[in-house]
Structure formats: structure tokens, C-alpha cells
Design a protein around this motif. Structure first.
Motif, PDB file in Angstrom:
ATOM      1  N   ASN A 180      -1.381  -7.334  17.600  1.00 50.45           N
ATOM      2  CA  ASN A 180      -2.724  -7.704  18.294  1.00 50.45           C
ATOM      3  C   ASN A 180      -2.612  -7.293  19.937  1.00 50.45           C
ATOM      4  N   ALA A 181      -1.241  -7.093  20.263  1.00 54.69           N
ATOM      5  CA  ALA A 181      -0.971  -7.077  21.733  1.00 54.69           C
ATOM      6  C   ALA A 181      -0.864  -5.705  21.952  1.00 54.69           C
ATOM      7  N   ASP A 182      -0.064  -5.142  21.300  1.00 53.89           N
ATOM      8  CA  ASP A 182       0.229  -3.442  21.496  1.00 53.89           C
ATOM      9  C   ASP A 182      -0.711  -2.628  20.805  1.00 53.89           C
ATOM     10  N   ARG A 183      -1.646  -3.178  19.893  1.00 57.04           N
ATOM     11  CA  ARG A 183      -2.573  -2.501  18.953  1.00 57.04           C
ATOM     12  C   ARG A 183      -1.828  -1.360  18.325  1.00 57.04           C
TER      13      ARG A 183
ATOM     14  N   ALA B  25       1.239   3.867  15.826  1.00 53.84           N
ATOM     15  CA  ALA B  25      -0.154   3.986  16.587  1.00 53.84           C
ATOM     16  C   ALA B  25      -1.119   3.485  15.603  1.00 53.84           C
ATOM     17  N   ALA B  26      -2.249   2.812  16.313  1.00 52.83           N
ATOM     18  CA  ALA B  26      -3.256   2.439  15.661  1.00 52.83           C
ATOM     19  C   ALA B  26      -3.988   3.673  14.702  1.00 52.83           C
ATOM     20  N   ASP B  27      -3.679   4.764  15.134  1.00 50.22           N
ATOM     21  CA  ASP B  27      -4.213   6.207  14.405  1.00 50.22           C
ATOM     22  C   ASP B  27      -3.355   6.697  13.537  1.00 50.22           C
ATOM     23  N   GLY B  28      -2.206   5.788  13.077  1.00 50.79           N
ATOM     24  CA  GLY B  28      -1.120   5.988  12.206  1.00 50.79           C
ATOM     25  C   GLY B  28      -0.044   6.853  12.609  1.00 50.79           C
ATOM     26  N   SER B  29      -0.126   7.521  13.837  1.00 49.88           N
ATOM     27  CA  SER B  29       0.861   8.388  14.285  1.00 49.88           C
ATOM     28  C   SER B  29       2.269   7.612  14.370  1.00 49.88           C
ATOM     29  N   VAL B  30       3.324   8.306  14.251  1.00 56.77           N
ATOM     30  CA  VAL B  30       4.817   7.565  14.436  1.00 56.77           C
ATOM     31  C   VAL B  30       5.051   7.356  15.877  1.00 56.77           C
ATOM     32  N   ILE B  31       5.341   6.096  16.362  1.00 57.31           N
ATOM     33  CA  ILE B  31       5.847   5.754  17.650  1.00 57.31           C
ATOM     34  C   ILE B  31       7.329   5.671  17.549  1.00 57.31           C
ATOM     35  N   HIS B  32       7.954   4.827  16.442  1.00 56.88           N
ATOM     36  CA  HIS B  32       9.340   4.545  16.390  1.00 56.88           C
ATOM     37  C   HIS B  32       9.610   4.632  14.750  1.00 56.88           C
ATOM     38  N   GLY B  33      10.696   5.386  14.496  1.00 54.35           N
ATOM     39  CA  GLY B  33      11.120   5.469  13.205  1.00 54.35           C
ATOM     40  C   GLY B  33      11.824   4.318  12.648  1.00 54.35           C
TER      41      GLY B  33
END
Length: 491
Positions: free
Chosen positions: A457-460, A472-480
Motif C-alpha cells: 500500500n506504499a509503493d502500490r 506493478a499495479a497493472d501486473g507488469s514485472v518490476i523485479h524477478g
């Protein structure tokens, strides 16, 4: 949820001029392909380029904007109470290797900053480990003795030079700090100047072996004799790394300060909850950066609360002004507090190299493991191979899986700007509302091993409580280690 102050994002990334490397399109061949443009990946790439090898670097997002660019960026051999621990658990020889390796990593950074004229706010500072508890003074004394045993200069002090009371401190003189994003951008420029090719927004979706290693992205592929997976947690490995490590996060906040002199140095406390402190700057002026205690990725249902607690601690103990920036960063711990780096299985997967498990000390460790991997590829044996051996024994009960902290009954429980996981039969749905209240949804099943994600709830973001993948909130990968996005779902 309380309103969090400051801009979301790392102050180091904000202060740097973003790179703009192209996306990989089509097929390439190279001597080596590096997956990840963080400190390990770019260090390896530059070392290989210096040796005359052809190198391609693939970055899933932007250079310097991920884990390295969200670190505290201390260039130091002082890693809290590490040397007493290493001497007692793995012996004096490996403890000596750890000290010497990190000294070499620190020197390599200084050399490259000078040789390549990298503008990265490099600043010599003393590093301090401190305690506020009289009962823990003996641990600081023991660490001082251990550090001296491995040849490091370590001064025992009655108190740390900070504006709050401490009972003991250990000083390592002549260490350094810098802006890690600016440093990586400088390394990237040095790589390309020596013929290396860097591609951004080019996430590796598969890594396979045929006659050579092949790394495939959505836009193309690279064939190479060696592949280096430098993605914080390996996105693939012939020897499983996910269960040898434990993913963890910490919160960081950068505050405006009028005068940085009251906090002249880099500081890390050993008391619970731990805090780390250093100064820095962005385009608007000097900053004081404070870190809160670590917590397992995806195990906390209210990460925002941790920022509130960190701000309260900073305002009580430090001369800080407005909050300028705030962010979370992720790292991976190992059971013995030593990273894994090298070839996990040279007999069955020759030419496949990894680096992971930096225990929050990835600046010097990441640099020396990157140079080590490059040297091994070039046929130069390294003294550090045994220290960082990625196939060394580990306690099988070290890694712990967590459960989603975000289960809600229905979408009515999800406020604007928030997310929650809805269970619908066998299906788990990660639903979130944007600030206008519009509802979106993706699968809550992590694409790595199938665990159910938690809402940060901080980084969403959607954070996996098992192996640390972050979406990310939209489901895309930020970190593996996940390589594929969370699947889109229509509610």
C-alpha cells in the motif's frame, strides 16, 4: 491509509539524467550477454569490454533505476557486525577473503570513477556501526577485534558522532558514499565507449542453451558463449537459488536538511529496530537519507505504516525538515551472510553465471563479484571463487514462504488507491482501484512459482511473499525472479 509525505521514488534516480538506450529488436551474437544493468551487470560488462570481449547488456527497465539505484550506496567494508560472525561460522580464512574482496570492490569503484571521469557525487566518509544499548557494547568491541584480525582499520569509540545518545561505536575511516544511479550511468557510458551494446526495456523472457546460450526478449534474441544473470534474484539458474535466499525489503526516506554537518558520516545501528543513516543530495540541495528495519517481502499488510514509523524516528533523533523522497528497496539474504556468485554448475551448464544474495551490501560485493565473473570468463582464476561459491551447502530450512496479506471479501472493501486479493473458487484475483475509483484486476498468482501476491500500500505494487517477485499495479514485472506479467482479468 494515512497520506505519505514526499515524492515516491529514489532520490538517487531523481538526481540523475535518465539513459535512453534502444529496445532490442532482432537477433544479435556476442561473446557474452549480461541480463540486468545494475552494479553487477555493468561491472561485469565493463570488465569484459576492457578485455576485448563483445558484450550485450539487456535491461528489463532503465539503467540504474532498480535495486542498485534504490540502495543506500555506501562504499564500505563495514557491513554491521559481519567479521565476528564470519570468523566464528566460516573461519578466519574466508573472513579474510570477505574483507579483502570488499576492499578490492571499493577500490575498483574509486578507480573507475577516476579513470572514466564519472560524476556521481563520490564523497569520502567514515563509516560507523553503533548501539544505543549498554548491553550490546560487548558486541561492538568484539567486532572491532575481529575487523582488526582481518587487517581492517577499526576504531572503537564511546559514542557515535550523531545527534542522539549512543553507548558505543565502531569507526572504519576513509570509506565513501556516492549516487549509485549516476555511477551506473557512467559505467554504461564506459561500456558503450568500448563497443558494448546496451538495450533497455528488453526483459529476458527465456534463457536456453543450444550450441550457445540464447536469451530471448519480446523484441529479439542474443546468442552468446557466456550468459551472466545479474537480476538481484536470478530469473533462471541450473542450481535453484530461490530456496537458498530470503527476499526482504526496507523503507527509505530522504529529508531536506539545512546543514549536513551534524551527521558527518555513514551510520548503521545494530539495535532492534535497526536504522541506517547517510547524507546525499538531489537537484534542490542536501538530503539526509534514513532507512528503516528490514521485513520479508510481501509479509506486511501495511507497508505505509513503516514509513510513518520511520519518519517519527527521524524527526525524534535527527535535524530533518520536509520529506523529499520515499521508496522501498528489495534485497536477498543468505544463511551465511555471503553472496552467491559464479558458475553454479560448470559441468552441466558451462558459461552460465549468476550473482545474488547480497544481504543489503551489494555495492562492494556486487562490484567484486562482477569483476570475478568477468575474470573467470577470460580464463583468469579468482581468489574469490571459494568465498562466493553459488553451489556451496546451505540449510534447507533457511527460506520461508509467506502468505498473501491482502485477502478481502469483495471489491467493496477496496478503497481508491488501494488493492486487495479476492478469492473466487480456485481463482485468486488481484484487484485495485485507481485514485478516481476505477477498478482494475489481474491474476493474483505469481508467474514464478504460483504463490498469491500481497498488495504493497506504499509503493502500490503486487509483492510475492514467497520468492520476492514484484509487479506493478497493472501486473507488469518490476523485479524477478518472475519473467512474465500477471495475467489480465476482466471483472
Amino acid at each position: 491509509m494515512a497520506i505519505l509525505l514526499g515524492q515516491p521514488g529514489s532520490c538517487w534516480v531523481a538526481a540523475a539524467t535518465a539513459t535512453d538506450f534502444p529496445r532490442l529488436e532482432g537477433s544479435l551474437r556476442a561473446d557474452a550477454v549480461v541480463v540486468g544493468a545494475g552494479i553487477v551487470g555493468l561491472t561485469t560488462a565493463l570488465r569484459l569490454c576492457e578485455a576485448g570481449r563483445s558484450v550485450v547488456v539487456l535491461e528489463g527497465l532503465r539503467t540504474g533505476g532498480q535495486v542498485t539505484g534504490r540502495s543506500t550506496a555506501k562504499i564500505t567494508t563495514q557491513h554491521a557486525l559481519i567479521y565476528r560472525h564470519l570468523i566464528d561460522t566460516v573461519g578466519l580464512e574466508l573472513a579474510q577473503d570477505y574483507a579483502d574482496a570488499n576492499s578490492a570492490g571499493a577500490q575498483q569503484i574509486r578507480d573507475w570513477v577516476n579513470n572514466h571521469a564519472i560524476a556521481c557525487d563520490l564523497d569520502s566518509k567514515d563509516a560507523y556501526t553503533y548501539t544505543c544499548s549498554e548491553s550490546r557494547r560487548a558486541e561492538v568491541v568484539a567486532e572491532a577485534e575481529a575487523a582488526r584480525q582481518v587487517g581492517l582499520e577499526a576504531d572503537l569509540l564511546d559514542r557515535a558522532p550523531v545527534p542522539f545518545e549512543t553507548t558505543a561505536a565502531l569507526r572504519f575511516p576513509d570509506q565513501a558514499q556516492f549516487n549509485p544511479t549516476m555511477y551506473l550511468i557512467g559505467l554504461a557510458a564506459a561500456v558503450t565507449a568500448r563497443g558494448g551494446r546496451i538495450f533497455e526495456n528488453s526483459r529476458a523472457t527465456s534463457i536456453d542453451e543450444a550450441s550457445r546460450w540464447r536469451v530471448v526478449t519480446d523484441g529479439g534474441a542474443v546468442d552468446a558463449g557466456d550468459v551472466i544473470v545479474a537480476t538481484n534474484m536470478t530469473v533462471k539458474s541450473p542450481v535453484g537459488m530461490a530456496n537458498r535466499t530470503q527476499p526482504r525489503c526496507h523503507t527509505a526516506m530522504a529529508f531536506r536538511i539545512d546543514d549536513p554537518r551534524p551527521v558527518d558520516g555513514m551510520f548503521i545501528g545494530i539495535d532492534d529496530p535497526t536504522h541506517s543513516i547517510r547524507t546525499g543530495r538531489d537537484a534542490e540541495g542536501p538530503l539526509l537519507v534514513a532507512l528503516g528495519p528490514k521485513f520479508n517481502t510481501g509479509w506486511d499488510g501495511d507497508v505505509a505504516r513503516r514509513f510513518i514509523e520511520l519518519e517519527k524516528w527521524a524527526r525524534k533523533n535527527l535535524p530533518v525538515g520536509d520529506v523529499a523522497w520515499r521508496w522501498c528497496n528489495e534485497d536477498y539474504d543468505t544463511a551465511d551472510r555471503i553472496p552467491y556468485a559464479g558458475e553454479p554448475d560448470p559441468t552441466k551448464a558451462a558459461g552460465f553465471h549468476i550473482a545474488t544474495g547480497f544481504n543489503a551490501w551489494g555495492i562492494t560485493n556486487g562490484t567484486v563479484t562482477g569483476t570475478m565473473i568477468a575474470d573467470l570468463i577470460c580464463g583468469r582464476p579468482s581468489r574469490w571463487q571459494k568465498l562466493y561459491d553459488p553451489a556451496r551447502p546451505y540449510p534447507e530450512d533457511f527460506h520461508k514462504n509467506g502468505r498473501s496479506q491482502s485477502i478481502v471479501s469483495s471489491t467493496h472493501d477496496i478503497a481508491p488507491g488501494m488493492g486487495g486479493v479476492i478469492v473466487r473458487g480456485d481463482e485468486k484475483i488481484a484487484a485495485w482501484r485507481d485514485t478516481e475509483g476505477a477498478l482494475r484486476a489481474v491474476s493474483a498468482t505469481c508467474t514464478h512459482k504460483g504463490c498469491t501476491v500481497s498488495w504493497n500500500n506504499a509503493d502500490r505494487t503486487w509483492d510475492c511473499p514467497c520468492h520476492g517477485s514484484i509487479f506493478a499495479a497493472d501486473g507488469s514485472v518490476i523485479h524477478g525472479p518472475a519473467r512474465k506479467p500477471l495475467a489480465q482479468i476482466a471483472l
